[in-house]
Design a protein around this motif. Sequence first.
Motif, PDB file in Angstrom:
ATOM      1  N   UNK A 194       0.806  -1.225   0.000  1.00 23.18           N
ATOM      2  CA  UNK A 194       0.000   0.000   0.000  1.00 23.18           C
ATOM      3  C   UNK A 194       0.833   1.267   0.000  1.00 23.18           C
ATOM      4  N   UNK A 195       2.070   1.168   0.482  1.00 19.75           N
ATOM      5  CA  UNK A 195       2.965   2.319   0.437  1.00 19.75           C
ATOM      6  C   UNK A 195       4.227   1.914  -0.324  1.00 19.75           C
ATOM      7  N   UNK A 196       4.022   1.341  -1.531  1.00 16.89           N
ATOM      8  CA  UNK A 196       5.133   0.797  -2.299  1.00 16.89           C
ATOM      9  C   UNK A 196       6.090   1.875  -2.777  1.00 16.89           C
ATOM     10  N   UNK A 197       5.558   3.064  -3.056  1.00 13.98           N
ATOM     11  CA  UNK A 197       6.410   4.154  -3.522  1.00 13.98           C
ATOM     12  C   UNK A 197       5.739   5.480  -3.172  1.00 13.98           C
ATOM     13  N   UNK A 198       6.433   6.580  -3.401  1.00 14.85           N
ATOM     14  CA  UNK A 198       5.904   7.869  -2.943  1.00 14.85           C
ATOM     15  C   UNK A 198       4.629   8.262  -3.691  1.00 14.85           C
ATOM     16  N   UNK A 199       4.532   8.038  -5.016  1.00 13.20           N
ATOM     17  CA  UNK A 199       3.241   8.353  -5.652  1.00 13.20           C
ATOM     18  C   UNK A 199       2.072   7.610  -4.997  1.00 13.20           C
ATOM     19  N   UNK A 200       2.283   6.361  -4.557  1.00 10.55           N
ATOM     20  CA  UNK A 200       1.212   5.655  -3.849  1.00 10.55           C
ATOM     21  C   UNK A 200       0.927   6.300  -2.494  1.00 10.55           C
ATOM     22  N   UNK A 201       1.978   6.717  -1.794  1.00 10.00           N
ATOM     23  CA  UNK A 201       1.788   7.394  -0.511  1.00 10.00           C
ATOM     24  C   UNK A 201       1.041   8.707  -0.718  1.00 10.00           C
ATOM     25  N   UNK A 202       1.202   9.309  -1.906  1.00  9.52           N
ATOM     26  CA  UNK A 202       0.496  10.554  -2.223  1.00  9.52           C
ATOM     27  C   UNK A 202      -1.011  10.326  -2.292  1.00  9.52           C
ATOM     28  N   UNK A 203      -1.408   9.159  -2.779  1.00 10.70           N
ATOM     29  CA  UNK A 203      -2.835   8.789  -2.771  1.00 10.70           C
ATOM     30  C   UNK A 203      -3.354   8.800  -1.338  1.00 10.70           C
ATOM     31  N   UNK A 204      -2.610   8.206  -0.422  1.00  8.71           N
ATOM     32  CA  UNK A 204      -2.996   8.242   0.994  1.00  8.71           C
ATOM     33  C   UNK A 204      -3.107   9.696   1.463  1.00  8.71           C
ATOM     34  N   UNK A 205      -2.103  10.520   1.135  1.00 10.06           N
ATOM     35  CA  UNK A 205      -2.074  11.903   1.619  1.00 10.06           C
ATOM     36  C   UNK A 205      -3.294  12.677   1.146  1.00 10.06           C
TER      37      UNK A 205
END
Lengths: 273, 273, 273, 273
Positions: A194-205
Amino acid sequence: MESTRSSKSMKQRLHSVLERSDGGFSGFDIFIVSLICLNVVALIVETVDEIHDVSPLAFRMFDTISVAIFTVEYVVRIWSCTAEEQYRHPVWGRLRFAVTPVLFIDLLAILPFYVALLAPVGLIDLRVLRFLRAVRLLARIARLSRYSSGLRTSAGVLNAKRAELITVIVFLAILLLMASSLMYYAETEAQPDKFANIPQAMWWSIITLTTVGYGDAVPVTAAGRILAGVIAILGIGLFALPAGILGSGFMEEMSKRRQGPRLCPHCQREIHE
Amino acid sequence: MESTRSSKSMKQRLHSVLERSDGGFSGFDIFIVSLICLNVVALIVETVDEIHDVSPLAFRMFDTISVAIFTVEYVVRIWSCTAEEQYRHPVWGRLRFAVTPVLFIDLLAILPFYVALLAPVGLIDLRVLRFLRAVRLLARIARLSRYSSGLRTSAGVLNAKRAELITVIVFLAILLLMASSLMYYAETEAQPDKFANIPQAMWWSIITLTTVGYGDAVPVTAAGRILAGVIAILGIGLFALPAGILGSGFMEEMSKRRQGPRLCPHCQREIHE
Amino acid sequence: MESTRSSKSMKQRLHSVLERSDGGFSGFDIFIVSLICLNVVALIVETVDEIHDVSPLAFRMFDTISVAIFTVEYVVRIWSCTAEEQYRHPVWGRLRFAVTPVLFIDLLAILPFYVALLAPVGLIDLRVLRFLRAVRLLARIARLSRYSSGLRTSAGVLNAKRAELITVIVFLAILLLMASSLMYYAETEAQPDKFANIPQAMWWSIITLTTVGYGDAVPVTAAGRILAGVIAILGIGLFALPAGILGSGFMEEMSKRRQGPRLCPHCQREIHE
Amino acid sequence: MESTRSSKSMKQRLHSVLERSDGGFSGFDIFIVSLICLNVVALIVETVDEIHDVSPLAFRMFDTISVAIFTVEYVVRIWSCTAEEQYRHPVWGRLRFAVTPVLFIDLLAILPFYVALLAPVGLIDLRVLRFLRAVRLLARIARLSRYSSGLRTSAGVLNAKRAELITVIVFLAILLLMASSLMYYAETEAQPDKFANIPQAMWWSIITLTTVGYGDAVPVTAAGRILAGVIAILGIGLFALPAGILGSGFMEEMSKRRQGPRLCPHCQREIHE
């Protein structure tokens, strides 16, 4: 000579019906708006298989008739635009008129029909067809916005609050990047899917800072949760800023349109608040 | 003598290019901002394995070149700072300049590169490497904020609304502690994994009171749900307060910057707030 | 006689230290606030088994010492309250002082300790013990609020906006009941476990209308979703009202406390805005 | 003659008790409001099987008694309405009075009882019974709103902000349609069950743009997430607009009611807005 004049006056009459500038609605406008509304409803309802399968032919026929009317309207608009001073030239004037955003959207609302019709069957695959349908629907919805004073108000608001919005958006982009980077480094080990890379973490943000909070990506480590708590408390206020700026701008713009300067009804002097 | 003077004037010229005080953007600023933006994009995109693996060398080279440029920039900044009156002393002035927050962030943006380069391979493990990467990325994003007027505005807002924010934050902390304690005692028996202790219940409180509402921890007992309903209705208004204070402060600060100074309506002299 | 006078003056000195009325903080206040803060942190951290098990004795001892100090403080407060005119009577004055909310909370912060200590072991079960712990923690957090100006401000706000809040709350209660009833009748057949009765549907309504949206109860039928969409769009604006009323009241109250009437600094005349 | 006069005066006395126009509450109003509140509580609590099964007869009896009282009240209202000038006619006046919204809701609150009582057992199935129950409960809740000044305020607000609300709602409808269409075309292939057609995608749009965010429908493709992020950031501010318009209108309306009329600062005469 006579014929030219009458043709010209007919063109001018048509033009003034099609392109009213006084902000009111003509009978023709109401007909076109109703037709577009029916079209949008049909195109939306058509995606529900149970309804579409009742009578695919009816949907097909309604679309064909609508495109026919929109095509006539488009052609007459292009033909009659030379009645206006700035598009007077029979060729270049019409071309310049055809590439204005409003006319371009009118074209997008009918073009997909002809592309799908004329393209050799073997050459057009499902993905292209879906794209053409999306364009057709979006362009028809967009056509509605020409008649909505909300859009004109928004354009005014965006213009009036330009400086504030740019400042806030740059600031928020920096916050978003920081929040995403921090959460990526805090959670990637515990939740590599779910937090594989920063663009994915951006979805969370984005989903957290807008307070949507789907719950599809949620921090599970202690460090991640403490970070997320701090980010949520700090960031939400700041993400509500553009909404506040746009909202207050909208209200100002609307009350400005309704009122002139405020006068005392008894002595007619202006009242400054 | 001549050489000293020319060196000094070159230093001053460099210094005035690097540290503009009039708020505008020089060509050099635009170059550095663009380079940092590209850097941030590269460091973010690099975390996506599919993109990184296309050409790891390209990312490595771009980072090396960027660090080289940032290092030169950093060294020139430190060297030329003595042109300013307050950092005149060749050693102590430069040291005092190096520990200002802005320069410290500039250092953090390049230091991890050299640490990773110079550290003996056996001594540096994956966790340290990840930490260095996080510092590198965050410092480079932070460097951007120097050029954003949003940050300066926020600093002004935080200062102007200090008293309100402290009052509200103390009040909210008390509310948060109470909500967490109540929910812990209401739910811990029914859900010992999700409300195992009060810090865990605090996670629920923050996610609920900010209205994010992931749904990963949800009360299931009747008592817990009644409490949660009351907390949600009462608390959300209060948690929206800091957002409101910051938001209205931001708008005030921005309109203050746009408008001239405020005048007394009686004597027309300026009023400082 | 002399002894009585000196005792009285000591009582008055103690009283004035304990019950400052000028709004400032004495050294004693800072000591008590720090002790309460430490206490709250200890009681919260204690619920984390991993931390509690490191040294259960330390937590036990810290609690005993704190209760001892709070008990002395409480006894001295009760004893010295007769120094105030309104609580002059040695018995009834002290009783009336003991039942003020502030003193009652002080008592609740220490009483559970003695109840747990003195109750026969066989008579006190786990549920009662948990309740005593909850009371102890909540009362100590509540003690903090005496020193927070946020609480006093809120009391002022609630008083100033009483009429608006009652009107809005009655209105929202009606909306909440209607939304819950509608959703119950729409969804109970499809989801008899999640919309089993109207109080359960009320849980859905509160979580939706406050925009928390956990996702533990979500409409699945077409009728339920259409209703939920309409309720969400209509109701959210109205549920944000009390937050807005409280928020704007808070800001007004705070700016009122900071400023007297606004004066022009040059001519000292009042400026009405 | 005497009898007619006394009957008329009794009618007028009854009418003035039932239909107070000065905004205050008579003892009769308080009785009826309390009875309706008890009724609503009973009807809600009745849906909880555990409580209903304790004494189904008690609930049945309470409902019967309430309906009896409401029926008497309804009949007296209809009978005595001819005391008012505008409903003077014994037949048409009463009919016109009976179809006013307030009286119609009064009828809906009692009618389901008689329909369920009189309908032949074989003819009324469970669905109809549920519908009758829903109508009964909703009508009784709606009866409460007659006594809530919040409702009258809202009616005033909706009227005062009509133009703004229509503009914003048309604009939001266009945005909602565009968001739903875009998300449908982006996600339907990856999640054919959750984004099966545009009306289903509209459920996602409403739940996201109101920031409820249940998490039952969440984009999973990269294109869908980028679109959803942009829609969330752009759309949320605009969806908060009607809430802001209603909220500020509510506050204005309420302060207008509390304050006296607005005066011109120059000539001190009243200004009607």
